[in-house]
Design an enzyme around this catalytic site. Sequence first.
Site, PDB file in Angstrom:
ATOM      1  N   SER A 120       0.820  -1.217   0.000  1.00 15.25           N
ATOM      2  CA  SER A 120       0.000   0.000   0.000  1.00 15.25           C
ATOM      3  C   SER A 120       0.851   1.263   0.000  1.00 15.25           C
ATOM      4  O   SER A 120       2.010   1.258   0.429  1.00 15.25           O
ATOM      5  CB  SER A 120      -0.906   0.021   1.234  1.00 15.25           C
ATOM      6  OG  SER A 120      -1.658  -1.165   1.314  1.00 15.25           O
TER       7      SER A 120
HETATM    8  N1  SAH Z   1      -0.964  -4.835   3.984  1.00  7.86           N
HETATM    9  C1  SAH Z   1      -0.229  -5.113   2.766  1.00  7.86           C
HETATM   10  C2  SAH Z   1      -1.004  -4.690   1.536  1.00  7.86           C
HETATM   11  C3  SAH Z   1      -1.486  -5.903   0.900  1.00  7.86           C
HETATM   12  S1  SAH Z   1      -2.389  -5.851  -0.583  1.00  7.86           S
HETATM   13  C4  SAH Z   1       1.158  -4.534   2.806  1.00  7.86           C
HETATM   14  O1  SAH Z   1       1.512  -3.830   3.756  1.00  7.86           O
HETATM   15  O2  SAH Z   1       1.931  -4.821   1.883  1.00  7.86           O
HETATM   16  C5  SAH Z   1      -3.714  -6.913  -0.100  1.00  7.86           C
HETATM   17  C6  SAH Z   1      -3.362  -8.351   0.186  1.00  7.86           C
HETATM   18  O3  SAH Z   1      -4.579  -8.977   0.596  1.00  7.86           O
HETATM   19  C7  SAH Z   1      -2.856  -9.152  -0.997  1.00  7.86           C
HETATM   20  O4  SAH Z   1      -1.617  -9.719  -0.673  1.00  7.86           O
HETATM   21  C8  SAH Z   1      -3.926 -10.209  -1.210  1.00  7.86           C
HETATM   22  O5  SAH Z   1      -3.428 -11.459  -1.626  1.00  7.86           O
HETATM   23  C9  SAH Z   1      -4.552 -10.306   0.169  1.00  7.86           C
HETATM   24  N2  SAH Z   1      -5.913 -10.854   0.206  1.00  7.86           N
HETATM   25  C10 SAH Z   1      -6.928 -10.683  -0.685  1.00  7.86           C
HETATM   26  N3  SAH Z   1      -8.037 -11.342  -0.282  1.00  7.86           N
HETATM   27  C11 SAH Z   1      -7.720 -11.939   0.907  1.00  7.86           C
HETATM   28  C12 SAH Z   1      -8.435 -12.771   1.815  1.00  7.86           C
HETATM   29  N4  SAH Z   1      -9.703 -13.124   1.599  1.00  7.86           N
HETATM   30  N5  SAH Z   1      -7.803 -13.194   2.917  1.00  7.86           N
HETATM   31  C13 SAH Z   1      -6.501 -12.863   3.166  1.00  7.86           C
HETATM   32  N6  SAH Z   1      -5.765 -12.092   2.338  1.00  7.86           N
HETATM   33  C14 SAH Z   1      -6.366 -11.631   1.224  1.00  7.86           C
END
Ligand code: SAH
Length: 226
Positions: free
Chosen positions: A73
């Site tokens: 993010s």
């Molecule tokens: N917090 C992260 C941003 C991640 S982007 C950081 O600091 O880098 C969002 C993430 O959510 C992705 O890696 C994606 O695979 C995950 N995601 C999407 N749907 C999900 C679900 N149902 N359960 C767990 N993770 C999920």
Amino acid sequence: MERPAPEPGPLDTPATIAERQHLVRNIQRRESLHPRVVDALLSVPRHVFVPLSIRHLAYEDGPLPIGEGQTISQPTVVAMMTEALELRGDETVLEVGTGSGYQAAVLARLCKRVETIEIIPSLAAAAGQALETAGYHNVRVHVGDGYAGLPELGPFDAVIITAAPPEIPSALIAQLREGGRLVVPVGPQHGVQELVLVRKHEGGITRQELGAVRFVPMVRGNRPPD
Ligand code: SAH
């Protein structure tokens, strides 16, 4: 709680420290942040959480690709969401969407323990490695579907969802402790979502809208994304 001033870790160079200070100063021009949140942002080496090939972009204020079509993010959004949780130091926090592990590391500076859940195993593994390298030992990475949360480890003092569901998942509200805070981007899978802060009081919830954001979709484990 008294916390030590953020110190540059062994993974830093004078350049990464300077770039990070510059980034955090710029975020502070737009966002009002608690000093503890500022310390956390100053101390976490974001470059450790991005792929080697794009490390030179780690201190730009933007999202970056981390593989598997996912992104780390934007730092300003990490700052806003972290600030909204109002962590004091003794909380257990659930994060849904570990991604790179960067947001989890920022939270780890501000609370007692972070339980973070990621649906893509390779990202969970890489995030666990980065958190280990950077020395965040109060974070546990779980592979699974965040729609279910981690009921056996809850309730949580705070919940942060870093992928966008169309609606706030009810299981995650159920796992939020009375008086707790949950922050989530809610809205369509493609396009703009609303960042929503939920507070739980006497079994009910109140909602506050914090602004427009753009996140990758929160997908369901038992069916492919739409
Ligand atoms: N917090 C992260 C941003 C991640 S982007 C950081 O600091 O880098 C969002 C993430 O959510 C992705 O890696 C994606 O695979 C995950 N995601 C999407 N749907 C999900 C679900 N149902 N359960 C767990 N993770 C999920």
